[in-house]
Design an enzyme around this catalytic site. Structure first.
Site, PDB file in Angstrom:
ATOM      1  N   ARG A 100     -11.389  13.062   0.010  1.00 56.56           N
ATOM      2  CA  ARG A 100     -11.628  11.972   0.952  1.00 56.56           C
ATOM      3  C   ARG A 100     -12.878  12.285   1.778  1.00 56.56           C
ATOM      4  O   ARG A 100     -13.125  13.422   2.150  1.00 56.56           O
ATOM      5  CB  ARG A 100     -10.431  11.799   1.887  1.00 56.56           C
ATOM      6  CG  ARG A 100      -9.234  11.156   1.219  1.00 56.56           C
ATOM      7  CD  ARG A 100      -8.098  10.915   2.195  1.00 56.56           C
ATOM      8  NE  ARG A 100      -7.485  12.155   2.632  1.00 56.56           N
ATOM      9  CZ  ARG A 100      -7.734  12.757   3.773  1.00 56.56           C
ATOM     10  NH1 ARG A 100      -8.585  12.229   4.637  1.00 56.56           N
ATOM     11  NH2 ARG A 100      -7.140  13.885   4.076  1.00 56.56           N
ATOM     12  N   TYR A 243     -12.312   8.535  -5.938  1.00 57.59           N
ATOM     13  CA  TYR A 243     -11.323   9.599  -5.744  1.00 57.59           C
ATOM     14  C   TYR A 243     -10.219   9.235  -4.759  1.00 57.59           C
ATOM     15  O   TYR A 243     -10.492   8.816  -3.639  1.00 57.59           O
ATOM     16  CB  TYR A 243     -11.999  10.885  -5.263  1.00 57.59           C
ATOM     17  CG  TYR A 243     -11.223  12.118  -5.705  1.00 57.59           C
ATOM     18  CD1 TYR A 243     -11.480  12.704  -6.932  1.00 57.59           C
ATOM     19  CD2 TYR A 243     -10.204  12.645  -4.926  1.00 57.59           C
ATOM     20  CE1 TYR A 243     -10.745  13.799  -7.366  1.00 57.59           C
ATOM     21  CE2 TYR A 243      -9.466  13.747  -5.352  1.00 57.59           C
ATOM     22  CZ  TYR A 243      -9.748  14.319  -6.573  1.00 57.59           C
ATOM     23  OH  TYR A 243      -9.023  15.406  -7.010  1.00 57.59           O
ATOM     24  N   LYS A 252      -3.946   5.641   1.817  1.00 61.30           N
ATOM     25  CA  LYS A 252      -4.349   5.954   3.188  1.00 61.30           C
ATOM     26  C   LYS A 252      -4.915   4.716   3.904  1.00 61.30           C
ATOM     27  O   LYS A 252      -4.671   4.513   5.088  1.00 61.30           O
ATOM     28  CB  LYS A 252      -5.383   7.074   3.189  1.00 61.30           C
ATOM     29  CG  LYS A 252      -4.946   8.332   2.457  1.00 61.30           C
ATOM     30  CD  LYS A 252      -3.726   8.942   3.080  1.00 61.30           C
ATOM     31  CE  LYS A 252      -3.443  10.325   2.477  1.00 61.30           C
ATOM     32  NZ  LYS A 252      -2.222  10.913   3.043  1.00 61.30           N
ATOM     33  N   HIS A 272       2.260   9.447   8.637  1.00 61.53           N
ATOM     34  CA  HIS A 272       1.871  10.374   7.570  1.00 61.53           C
ATOM     35  C   HIS A 272       2.995  11.403   7.415  1.00 61.53           C
ATOM     36  O   HIS A 272       2.855  12.567   7.780  1.00 61.53           O
ATOM     37  CB  HIS A 272       0.548  11.045   7.980  1.00 61.53           C
ATOM     38  CG  HIS A 272      -0.118  11.819   6.891  1.00 61.53           C
ATOM     39  ND1 HIS A 272      -1.043  12.797   7.153  1.00 61.53           N
ATOM     40  CD2 HIS A 272      -0.018  11.761   5.547  1.00 61.53           C
ATOM     41  CE1 HIS A 272      -1.488  13.309   6.015  1.00 61.53           C
ATOM     42  NE2 HIS A 272      -0.864  12.701   5.026  1.00 61.53           N
ATOM     43  N   SER A 294      -2.812  17.223   5.813  1.00 60.82           N
ATOM     44  CA  SER A 294      -3.025  17.225   4.366  1.00 60.82           C
ATOM     45  C   SER A 294      -3.015  18.649   3.802  1.00 60.82           C
ATOM     46  O   SER A 294      -3.578  19.563   4.409  1.00 60.82           O
ATOM     47  CB  SER A 294      -4.369  16.584   4.050  1.00 60.82           C
ATOM     48  OG  SER A 294      -4.436  15.321   4.643  1.00 60.82           O
ATOM     49  N   CYS A 296      -0.666  20.907   3.453  1.00 59.30           N
ATOM     50  CA  CYS A 296       0.078  21.947   4.177  1.00 59.30           C
ATOM     51  C   CYS A 296       1.481  22.101   3.598  1.00 59.30           C
ATOM     52  O   CYS A 296       2.398  22.527   4.288  1.00 59.30           O
ATOM     53  CB  CYS A 296       0.177  21.611   5.661  1.00 59.30           C
ATOM     54  SG  CYS A 296      -1.321  21.970   6.566  1.00 59.30           S
ATOM     55  N   ASP A 319       4.642  11.650   1.335  1.00 58.32           N
ATOM     56  CA  ASP A 319       3.387  11.505   2.087  1.00 58.32           C
ATOM     57  C   ASP A 319       3.431  10.494   3.233  1.00 58.32           C
ATOM     58  O   ASP A 319       2.820  10.730   4.261  1.00 58.32           O
ATOM     59  CB  ASP A 319       2.257  11.129   1.120  1.00 58.32           C
ATOM     60  CG  ASP A 319       0.871  11.373   1.705  1.00 58.32           C
ATOM     61  OD1 ASP A 319       0.695  12.398   2.390  1.00 58.32           O
ATOM     62  OD2 ASP A 319      -0.022  10.539   1.507  1.00 58.32           O
ATOM     63  N   ARG A 412      -5.507  17.188  -8.406  1.00 49.74           N
ATOM     64  CA  ARG A 412      -4.280  16.436  -8.120  1.00 49.74           C
ATOM     65  C   ARG A 412      -3.502  16.064  -9.369  1.00 49.74           C
ATOM     66  O   ARG A 412      -4.057  15.984 -10.462  1.00 49.74           O
ATOM     67  CB  ARG A 412      -4.669  15.122  -7.407  1.00 49.74           C
ATOM     68  CG  ARG A 412      -5.424  15.298  -6.085  1.00 49.74           C
ATOM     69  CD  ARG A 412      -4.488  15.612  -4.973  1.00 49.74           C
ATOM     70  NE  ARG A 412      -5.163  15.769  -3.699  1.00 49.74           N
ATOM     71  CZ  ARG A 412      -4.618  15.420  -2.527  1.00 49.74           C
ATOM     72  NH1 ARG A 412      -3.420  14.916  -2.474  1.00 49.74           N
ATOM     73  NH2 ARG A 412      -5.275  15.624  -1.412  1.00 49.74           N
TER      74      ARG A 412
HETATM   75  C1  OXD Z   1      -3.930  13.689   2.002  1.00 50.98           C
HETATM   76  C2  OXD Z   1      -3.223  13.229   0.800  1.00 50.98           C
HETATM   77  O1  OXD Z   1      -5.107  14.056   1.923  1.00 50.98           O
HETATM   78  O2  OXD Z   1      -2.028  12.952   0.907  1.00 50.98           O
HETATM   79  O3  OXD Z   1      -3.304  13.715   3.077  1.00 50.98           O
HETATM   80  O4  OXD Z   1      -3.832  13.113  -0.271  1.00 50.98           O
HETATM   81 MN    MN Z   2      -1.359  12.908   2.909  1.00 56.34          MN
END
Ligand code: OXD
Ligand code: MN
Length: 631
Positions: A100, A243, A252, A272, A294, A296, A319, A412
């Site tokens: 991102r 992406y 998002k 989130h 993100s 974690c 998510d 991913r």
């Molecule tokens: C993020 C995702 O970056 O979920 O938070 O991809």
């Molecule tokens: Mn996320």
């Protein structure tokens, strides 16, 4: 050109995708949708972006096959060995399009103050003009796909509809995994009174002006990327990247940035957060929502295999959570997504066997490495690396002289949620699941204990507001640098963060104290003096979950400290049975050192300065109260 004359379709009665030459788009749209808003919006962009063909999606298997075959022909997707990974493909992106792009992400509302200090802001008219300039002819030589989708179970009162226009077939088939995409969502738009949906315009920004020039397997715009949001008109415009969150606009852009502004106006929460169900050995089940920045370990936590005997975790989402109070006064959550877009590196049968189960088939992998027998591999997937693979940059990679990782750190997998071996039976139900506890957490190598409980809703909101984390590879930026990330929403809140804190405070007034979820803070990432993680994490986090579970009914004790309630280790509040951990380490994991915490509170005070006078009084009061408890 025979191609432009051909009308392709899935040809199963009326339920069929339509793929026509752009000049026939008007007539095709008339057959496809009764929504005037949808028709005129698509027609405007067909005229402006000038694609060669227009494809109106229905989400069918025949459409998927048609599109996947096209991507395989162009080299965008590589089919994986069907004996090892049936129905699965590997995509490898451009080196400049791997995460991102937060610095190019904008909230475009009339007043700059409404975007707040944590967002990039641009005047909506100015930004739209810039975007329309970029969109002018941007799809020449390509197909425009029109993708109707529902975020959340189709028809649920907690769900919302969107339509994405894109020139990336990779985005369409990723949306097919990540959302309820296709005819059922379109039927909802067609039958709704105002034809209401969130329009999202996306282009990779790589027109094929020379029909003889070879297309790249991952076309994108190397120089210019913009991800822009217009909360007042609830629209999204994105350019230049294919992406993840830059391009799959349901995730998002819609489900967090636009939905958070909708939630503020309408009195609900778009967060989130993962959602999991946890059942104790007596068969009592509760649902928990948890926010972590993100990369974690959210997916790991959402699909955890408890090491504590008799405990069971089931996954609702990994998510995003949309949550509303219902008539019974309880907070209910749905997962607006239909798939998992998880970070691959570090995922293994040891760390997350359930995620490995999700991606056994029908999965699109991006930027992982490919093995010689046509399967995927990434760092951490197996104890030993295969001796050689093809890396994410399509180069030969040898384990014995590798200078860089074979898989990109933000590589991913996109897999259907329904394939998760521990998917919760209610994950797809329109009414959602009742939330008993909310957990916040960050990646902190020091200060923050393994777990503690807030003193109430406002204090819990304060804990979310003060969240900080060491940065990961999910966004472009410096890995390891500490950043303030309130409620893990810094990159995703579509309005002024200070108003968002106030919205949380206001939500706490919608029901009685005992019906509000209890709020906790966890930190799995504390390190010792040698830089080693002190807590084993993964399935052992069930010990923390057990304490959280029991605290929601006051079935276990806690000690009152200046920062909140902690398990009293001396009284056995945290179940450490059978865990090989030194008692001094446990003490350290729960140590609340006043002077360290005074500095921590000072950091909160500093971080809050950006909000100036708009910081809610309730949050300021919580900080003052923390400091006086520490004095
Ligand atoms: C993020 C995702 O970056 O979920 O938070 O991809
Ligand atoms: Mn996320």
């Amino acid at each position: 050109m025979i191609n432009t004359l051909l009308k392709r379709s899935g040809a199963i009665g009326a339920r069929a995708y339509t793929n026509v030459a752009a000049r026939d788009a008007g007539a095709a749209l008339g057959n496809w949708t009764s929504s005037e808003k949808l028709r005129s919006w698509v027609e405007e962009f067909v005229g402006h972006m000038r694609p060669e063909r227009v494809h109106l999606c229905d989400g069918s298997e025949s459409e998927k096959e048609f599109m996947i075959n096209g991507m395989v022909r162009r080299g965008t997707l590589i089919p994986l060995n069907p004996e090892k990974r049936p129905g699965s493909y590997l995509a490898r992106s451009d080196v400049g399009d791997v995460a991102r792009v937060e610095e190019n992400t904008y909230i475009c509302c009339e007043n700059e103050a409404d975007a707040g200090p944590t967002n990039n802001w641009k005047d909506p008219a100015e930004m739209k003009e810039l975007m329309m300039g970029l969109y002018d002819g941007c799809m020449e030589g390509r197909t425009m796909y029109v993708v109707p989708y529902s975020m959340g179970p189709v028809g649920s009162p907690l769900s919302a509809l969107g339509v994405e226009i894109t020139d990336s077939p990779y985005v369409v088939q990723s949306m097919n995994i990540m959302t309820r995409m296709g005819q059922a969502a379109l039927d909802q738009i067609n039958s709704s009174e105002d034809g209401s949906f969130v329009p999202g315009v996306h282009s990779i920004g790589a027109p094929l002006t020379d029909p003889k020039a070879e297309d790249s397997p991952w076309p994108c715009n190397a120089d210019t990327k913009y991800i822009t949001h217009y909360p007042e008109s609830r629209t999204i415009m994105s350019y230049g990247s294919a992406y993840g969150g830059n391009a799959l606009l349901g995730k998002k852009c819609f489900a967090l940035r636009i939905a958070s502004t909708m939630a503020k106006e309408e009195g609900w929460l778009a967060e989130h957060m993962l959602i999991l169900g946890v059942t104790n050995p007596e068969g009592v089940k509760k649902y928990v929502a948890a926010a972590f920045p993100s990369a974690c370990g959210k997916t790991n936590f959402a699909m955890m295999m408890p090491t504590l005997p008799g405990w069971k975790v089931e996954c609702v989402g990994d998510d995003i959570a949309w949550m509303r109070f219902k008539e019974d006064g309880k907070l209910y959550a749905i997962n607006p997504e239909a798939g998992f877009f998880g970070v691959a590196p570090g995922t293994s049968d040891a760390t997350n066997p359930m995620a490995m189960g999700c991606m056994k088939e029908n999965t699109i992998f991006t930027n992982v490495a490919m093995t010689e027998d046509g399967d995927v591999w990434w760092e951490g997937m197996t104890k030993d690396a295969p001796s050689s693979v093809s890396d994410w940059l399509r180069r030969d990679w040898h384990a014995d002289d590798s200078k860089s990782p074979a898989a990109h750190p933000n590589s991913r997998f996109a897999a259907p949620a329904s394939q998760c071996p521990i998917i919760d039976e209610k994950w797809d139900q329109p009414e959602g699941v009742p939330i008993d506890a909310i957990i916040f957490g960050g990646r902190r190598s020091d200060t923050i204990p393994l777990v503690y409980q807030s003193r109430g809703w406002n204090h819990g909101t304060f804990l979310g507001a003060t969240m900080g984390s060491e940065m990961t590879a999910a966004a472009a930026g410096t890995v390891g640098k500490m950043r303030s990330d309130p409620m893990a929403m810094k990159p995703f809140c579509g309005y002024n963060m200070a108003d968002y804190f106030q919205h949380w405070i206001d939500m706490g007034e919608k029901t009685s104290e005992e019906k509000l979820p209890k709020i906790f803070y966890v930190n799995w990432f504390r390190k010792d003096a040698e830089g080693k993680f002190m807590w084993p994490g993964f399935g052992e986090n069930s010990r923390v979950l057990k304490w959280v579970f029991d605290r929601t009914e006051s079935n276990v004790g806690a000690v009152d400290t200046p920062i909140g309630y902690l398990p009293d280790i001396s009284k056995g509040d945290l179940d450490l049975d059978g865990l090989d951990i030194d008692s001094t380490v446990v003490e350290e994991l729960f140590a609340v050192d006043k002077s360290t915490w005074k500095s921590e509170a000072q950091v909160y005070r500093e971080n809050f300065k950006i909000y100036g006078d708009s910081l809610p009084e309730a949050i300021q009061n919580e900080l003052d109260a923390l400091e006086s408890r520490l004095a």
